[in-house]
Scaffold this active site. Structure first.
Site, PDB file in Angstrom:
ATOM      1  N   CYS A  90      32.153  46.395  46.035  1.00 19.22           N
ATOM      2  CA  CYS A  90      32.267  47.534  46.949  1.00 19.22           C
ATOM      3  C   CYS A  90      31.411  48.700  46.440  1.00 19.22           C
ATOM      4  CB  CYS A  90      33.721  47.913  47.146  1.00 19.22           C
ATOM      5  SG  CYS A  90      33.982  48.906  48.653  1.00 19.22           S
ATOM      6  N   HIS A 187      36.407  43.376  47.920  1.00 14.36           N
ATOM      7  CA  HIS A 187      37.200  43.531  46.696  1.00 14.36           C
ATOM      8  C   HIS A 187      37.801  42.183  46.287  1.00 14.36           C
ATOM      9  CE1 HIS A 187      37.426  48.004  46.321  1.00 14.36           C
ATOM     10  NE2 HIS A 187      37.149  47.938  47.609  1.00 14.36           N
ATOM     11  N   GLU A 189      38.923  41.332  43.515  1.00 20.76           N
ATOM     12  CA  GLU A 189      40.029  41.532  42.577  1.00 20.76           C
ATOM     13  C   GLU A 189      41.368  41.722  43.290  1.00 20.76           C
ATOM     14  OE1 GLU A 189      38.819  45.719  43.636  1.00 20.76           O
ATOM     15  OE2 GLU A 189      37.850  43.769  43.428  1.00 20.76           O
TER      16      GLU A 189
END
Length: 206
Positions: A90, A187, A189
């Site tokens: 991002c 994202h 994660e």
């Protein structure tokens, strides 16, 4: 194989830095730990000497660039990237880009992409979509659609000749690779799908 007969975690024994000046760096650390890697929170230039690769997380790219400059990390990051893999997610992908618009701002110039900030507007709501990665990504990480979490995501408007597109969504690249580096506009994660981090660990080991 590990001593219990199970495959070794893909990142076992690998020290991976996470730029930790601003943004969601703790979520990256949890994924790395689950994959057997050792996360290191990087806030000072000398800490780059401790790691084999670096993640630049999401956050606010203008603020992150300001902090990187104030902490004397700008030139050390470029020098580190000449020798080691980086993963930008991002806002991290914005920092790694060669060209940034809306508004225009400088970047590290590590990946030959033109990227537009806040391209979906300034909404705070996230969008979670399943995308079909390219064959190259699947061959290196395993089968299945990729879950992509978008939060005020940028859009990659164009890629240079040396950039490989690993995944697209709605006609736009969302995961790209150039040499040792990876950049994602989403994202990874925040998803249970760990294949982007697994691919990054593969690149560090290589």
């Amino acid at each position: 194989m590990a001593g219990n007969g199970l495959p070794r975690p893909p990142g076992r024994g690998t020290r991976v830095g996470i730029l930790s000046l601003q943004g969601d760096f703790s979520a990256h650390a949890r994924v790395l730990e689950a994959l057997g890697a050792d996360p290191v929170f990087v806030r000072r230039p000398e800490q780059l000497d401790l790691v084999e690769g670096l993640i630049i997380p999401g956050g606010e790219s203008t603020t992150m660039l300001k902090l990187v400059t104030e902490e004397g990390l700008l030139d050390p990051l470029v020098a580190f990237a000449a020798r080691h893999p980086l993963l930008g997610t991002c806002a991290g992908s914005i920092l790694m880009a060669a060209d940034v618009t809306s508004p225009r701002q400088p970047g590290l110039g590590l990946v030959d992409i033109s990227i537009e900030r806040n391209a979906y507007g300034r909404q705070v709501d996230s969008a979670i979509r399943s995308v079909s990665p390219g064959d190259d990504f699947l061959a290196r990480t395993g089968p299945g659609e990729l879950e992509a979490v978008f939060i005020r995501a940028p859009i990659i408007r164009s890629v240079g000749k040396g950039v490989r597109v690993l995944a697209e969504d709605r006609g736009h690249p969302i995961l790209v690779e150039q040499g040792r580096h990876l950049a994602a506009t989403f994202h990874p994660e925040l998803s249970p799908d760990r294949r982007v981090h697994q691919l990054f660990l593969q690149k560090i080991r290589a």
